[in-house]
Scaffold this active site. Structure first.
Site, PDB file in Angstrom:
ATOM      1  N   HIS A  23       0.866  -1.197   0.000  1.00  0.00           N
ATOM      2  CA  HIS A  23       0.000   0.000   0.000  1.00  0.00           C
ATOM      3  C   HIS A  23       0.898   1.241   0.000  1.00  0.00           C
ATOM      4  O   HIS A  23       1.271   1.768   1.055  1.00  0.00           O
ATOM      5  CB  HIS A  23      -0.916  -0.026   1.227  1.00  0.00           C
ATOM      6  CG  HIS A  23      -1.939   1.079   1.235  1.00  0.00           C
ATOM      7  ND1 HIS A  23      -3.254   0.865   1.602  1.00  0.00           N
ATOM      8  CD2 HIS A  23      -1.855   2.400   0.929  1.00  0.00           C
ATOM      9  CE1 HIS A  23      -3.924   2.006   1.530  1.00  0.00           C
ATOM     10  NE2 HIS A  23      -3.084   2.961   1.128  1.00  0.00           N
ATOM     11  N   THR A 109      -3.142   7.058  -9.346  1.00  0.00           N
ATOM     12  CA  THR A 109      -4.364   7.487 -10.025  1.00  0.00           C
ATOM     13  C   THR A 109      -3.979   7.967 -11.424  1.00  0.00           C
ATOM     14  O   THR A 109      -3.243   8.955 -11.543  1.00  0.00           O
ATOM     15  CB  THR A 109      -4.996   8.681  -9.260  1.00  0.00           C
ATOM     16  OG1 THR A 109      -4.845   8.474  -7.852  1.00  0.00           O
ATOM     17  CG2 THR A 109      -6.442   8.860  -9.609  1.00  0.00           C
ATOM     18  N   ARG A 111      -3.575   9.986 -14.552  1.00  0.00           N
ATOM     19  CA  ARG A 111      -3.811  11.436 -14.624  1.00  0.00           C
ATOM     20  C   ARG A 111      -3.432  11.927 -16.014  1.00  0.00           C
ATOM     21  O   ARG A 111      -2.315  11.691 -16.472  1.00  0.00           O
ATOM     22  CB  ARG A 111      -2.919  12.089 -13.545  1.00  0.00           C
ATOM     23  CG  ARG A 111      -3.075  13.564 -13.349  1.00  0.00           C
ATOM     24  CD  ARG A 111      -2.515  13.933 -11.968  1.00  0.00           C
ATOM     25  NE  ARG A 111      -1.140  13.520 -11.741  1.00  0.00           N
ATOM     26  CZ  ARG A 111      -0.079  14.256 -12.024  1.00  0.00           C
ATOM     27  NH1 ARG A 111      -0.208  15.445 -12.558  1.00  0.00           N
ATOM     28  NH2 ARG A 111       1.152  13.805 -11.763  1.00  0.00           N
ATOM     29  N   ASP A 150     -10.313   7.541  -7.647  1.00  0.00           N
ATOM     30  CA  ASP A 150     -10.428   8.540  -6.577  1.00  0.00           C
ATOM     31  C   ASP A 150     -11.900   8.687  -6.195  1.00  0.00           C
ATOM     32  O   ASP A 150     -12.766   8.680  -7.075  1.00  0.00           O
ATOM     33  CB  ASP A 150      -9.853   9.878  -7.085  1.00  0.00           C
ATOM     34  CG  ASP A 150      -9.690  10.900  -5.970  1.00  0.00           C
ATOM     35  OD1 ASP A 150     -10.718  11.313  -5.383  1.00  0.00           O
ATOM     36  OD2 ASP A 150      -8.553  11.289  -5.686  1.00  0.00           O
ATOM     37  N   GLU A 212     -11.422   4.707   6.911  1.00  0.00           N
ATOM     38  CA  GLU A 212     -10.209   5.475   7.204  1.00  0.00           C
ATOM     39  C   GLU A 212     -10.516   6.638   8.143  1.00  0.00           C
ATOM     40  O   GLU A 212      -9.674   7.059   8.926  1.00  0.00           O
ATOM     41  CB  GLU A 212      -9.712   5.982   5.852  1.00  0.00           C
ATOM     42  CG  GLU A 212      -8.371   6.591   5.843  1.00  0.00           C
ATOM     43  CD  GLU A 212      -8.007   7.039   4.436  1.00  0.00           C
ATOM     44  OE1 GLU A 212      -8.818   6.884   3.500  1.00  0.00           O
ATOM     45  OE2 GLU A 212      -6.891   7.564   4.287  1.00  0.00           O
ATOM     46  N   ASP A 293       1.964   3.796   2.964  1.00  0.00           N
ATOM     47  CA  ASP A 293       0.981   4.730   2.424  1.00  0.00           C
ATOM     48  C   ASP A 293       1.637   5.869   1.648  1.00  0.00           C
ATOM     49  O   ASP A 293       1.546   5.914   0.434  1.00  0.00           O
ATOM     50  CB  ASP A 293       0.083   5.291   3.541  1.00  0.00           C
ATOM     51  CG  ASP A 293      -1.326   5.607   3.051  1.00  0.00           C
ATOM     52  OD1 ASP A 293      -1.631   5.267   1.899  1.00  0.00           O
ATOM     53  OD2 ASP A 293      -2.106   6.184   3.817  1.00  0.00           O
TER      54      ASP A 293
HETATM   55  P1  IMP Z   1      -1.230   9.247  -6.857  1.00  0.00           P
HETATM   56  O1  IMP Z   1      -2.482   8.443  -6.994  1.00  0.00           O
HETATM   57  O2  IMP Z   1       0.002   8.497  -7.235  1.00  0.00           O
HETATM   58  O3  IMP Z   1      -1.315  10.569  -7.567  1.00  0.00           O
HETATM   59  O4  IMP Z   1      -1.058   9.560  -5.293  1.00  0.00           O
HETATM   60  C1  IMP Z   1      -1.742  10.588  -4.638  1.00  0.00           C
HETATM   61  C2  IMP Z   1      -3.191  10.247  -4.385  1.00  0.00           C
HETATM   62  O5  IMP Z   1      -3.281   9.115  -3.529  1.00  0.00           O
HETATM   63  C3  IMP Z   1      -3.946  11.336  -3.616  1.00  0.00           C
HETATM   64  O6  IMP Z   1      -4.528  12.263  -4.474  1.00  0.00           O
HETATM   65  C4  IMP Z   1      -5.021  10.566  -2.873  1.00  0.00           C
HETATM   66  O7  IMP Z   1      -6.163  10.420  -3.680  1.00  0.00           O
HETATM   67  C5  IMP Z   1      -4.407   9.197  -2.705  1.00  0.00           C
HETATM   68  N1  IMP Z   1      -3.983   8.995  -1.291  1.00  0.00           N
HETATM   69  C6  IMP Z   1      -2.766   9.138  -0.767  1.00  0.00           C
HETATM   70  N2  IMP Z   1      -2.796   8.849   0.547  1.00  0.00           N
HETATM   71  C7  IMP Z   1      -4.058   8.517   0.838  1.00  0.00           C
HETATM   72  C8  IMP Z   1      -4.719   8.135   2.029  1.00  0.00           C
HETATM   73  O8  IMP Z   1      -4.166   8.046   3.130  1.00  0.00           O
HETATM   74  N3  IMP Z   1      -6.049   7.890   1.921  1.00  0.00           N
HETATM   75  C9  IMP Z   1      -6.737   7.983   0.749  1.00  0.00           C
HETATM   76  N4  IMP Z   1      -6.144   8.329  -0.379  1.00  0.00           N
HETATM   77  C10 IMP Z   1      -4.823   8.598  -0.343  1.00  0.00           C
HETATM   78 ZN    ZN Z   2      -3.657   4.949   1.067  1.00  0.00          ZN
END
Ligand code: IMP
Ligand code: ZN
Length: 348
Positions: A23, A109, A111, A150, A212, A293
């Site tokens: 994770h 995510t 993008r 998301d 969460e 995380d």
């Molecule tokens: P990415 O998906 O690689 O851009 O990572 C950043 C995204 O991960 C953020 O915009 C959040 O949507 C998600 N994210 C990061 N940490 C958490 C968390 O602790 N809970 C929920 N979503 C998280």
């Molecule tokens: Zn997470």
């Protein structure tokens, strides 16, 4: 080196311990130093402030209202091209490998970056290509990708992510995730996308951020999420006794627990000692997996998460080794990889 003197045992070298990370969000795992290097490379063409000012080294406390906007208002403006995305990804991979991670499921995510003419598909391809390049040089750590939906996404956006996961399944995508600000409700609108994933690609793993925050821990939401059929769930903080029993009864469910993130973001009470890891780690029938995380934000590498549970919950060498092995059966990366991991984690 992260070491802890265990009175009844030899010192444990938590970095040398082979570990599995399941994770980790790509954008949240980028170190401040790497963000700074990318920022330097963009001079004089950026008006963004230095990442070392936005996230001063040593500052690891971010409450959730400050944490989520960090990505959309800062990190995504800095990681805004194929070269910065690839630079950041390879640096994240190097950091996990240097911390003794032998198997990584990185999640991100997809993008679109219109200013760089990048589609979501280009984004996923760029991350996967960077993983392939990294694995040419580092044979010990294997990395697979999970694509995140998301909570803010519309149904068509979620469906697009599912379609990308299916498209890239043979190229290193192994699962789907639901992430994002837990304060965003109404996620039942996303259910058809996850149902479609299950129908079209039963081999894709599913992991969901689960309970969460208090606002995302209602009985209805959690029942619905379990109904989507996840093999793993993340955080698992605000669960009732009844829900706890349901999780245990499902048998073999992976629980991705992220201690430093939860403590530094004020998501749990009572500091490390009060973390629900203490309630779960001895429970049979679930697989507790320590995870970081967002190590770039919260500053605690996976080796340190192991050191923390040894320190605060009294795990000894045998417990630590058992914990490190416990996640193997819950990985999304396939049977062959499980065999490789069993060899590595049982030979140490
Ligand atoms: P990415 O998906 O690689 O851009 O990572 C950043 C995204 O991960 C953020 O915009 C959040 O949507 C998600 N994210 C990061 N940490 C958490 C968390 O602790 N809970 C929920 N979503 C998280
Ligand atoms: Zn997470």
């Amino acid at each position: 080196m992260t070491q802890l003197k265990n009175p009844e045992d030899a010192p444990i070298d938590f970095i040398a311990l082979p570990k599995i990370e399941l994770h980790a969000h790509l954008s949240g795992s980028i170190s401040r130093q790497t963000l700074h290097e990318i920022w330097l490379l963009q001079q004089p063409h950026t008006t963004l402030p230095d990442p070392l000012l936005v996230m001063p080294p040593g500052k690891h406390d971010f409450d959730l209202t400050a944490f989520f906007p960090l990505f959309s208002s800062y990190t995504y403006h800095l990681i805004n091209s194929p070269s910065s995305l690839s630079y950041a990804t390879s640096s994240v991979l190097r950091d996990f490998a240097a911390d003794g991670v032998v198997y990584l499921e990185l999640r991100t995510t997809p993008r679109a970056i219109p200013s760089a003419d990048m589609t979501k598909s280009d984004y996923v391809r760029c991350v996967l290509e960077t993983i392939v390049q990294f694995e040419r040089e580092d044979k010990r750590m294997r990395t697979k990708l999970i694509l995140s939906v998301d909570r803010r996404n519309s149904l068509p956006e979620a469906q697009e992510t599912v379609a990308l996961a299916v498209e890239f399944m043979l190229k290193g995508v192994v699962g789907l995730d639901l992430c994002g600000d837990p304060a965003v409700g109404g996620i039942e609108r996303l259910a058809p996308a996850f149902a479609e994933a299950r129908r079209a690609a039963p081999g894709l793993g599913l992991t969901l951020h689960f309970a969460e925050a208090e606002c995302s821990g209602s009985g209805e939401e959690l029942e619905m999420l379990l109904g989507w059929g996840p093999q793993r769930i993340g955080h698992v903080i605000h669960v009732s006794e009844g829900m706890r029993e349901r999780i245990v009864k499902r048998g073999g469910m992976g629980l991705e627990l992220c201690l430093s993130c939860n403590v530094h973001a004020g998501m749990v009470c009572g500091g490390f000692e009060g973390h629900h890891f203490g309630e779960w780690w001895k429970v049979d029938n679930v697989a507790v997996i320590l995870c970081t995380d967002d190590v770039g934000v919260f500053g605690s590498p996976l080796s340190n998460e192991y050191a923390l549970v040894a320190e605060h919950f009294g795990l000894e060498r045998a417990d630590i080794c058992a914990l490190a092995r416990r996640g193997i059966d819950t990985i999304f990366g396939g049977e062959e990889e499980k065999v490789r991991l069993r060899e590595i984690l049982w030979s140490g």
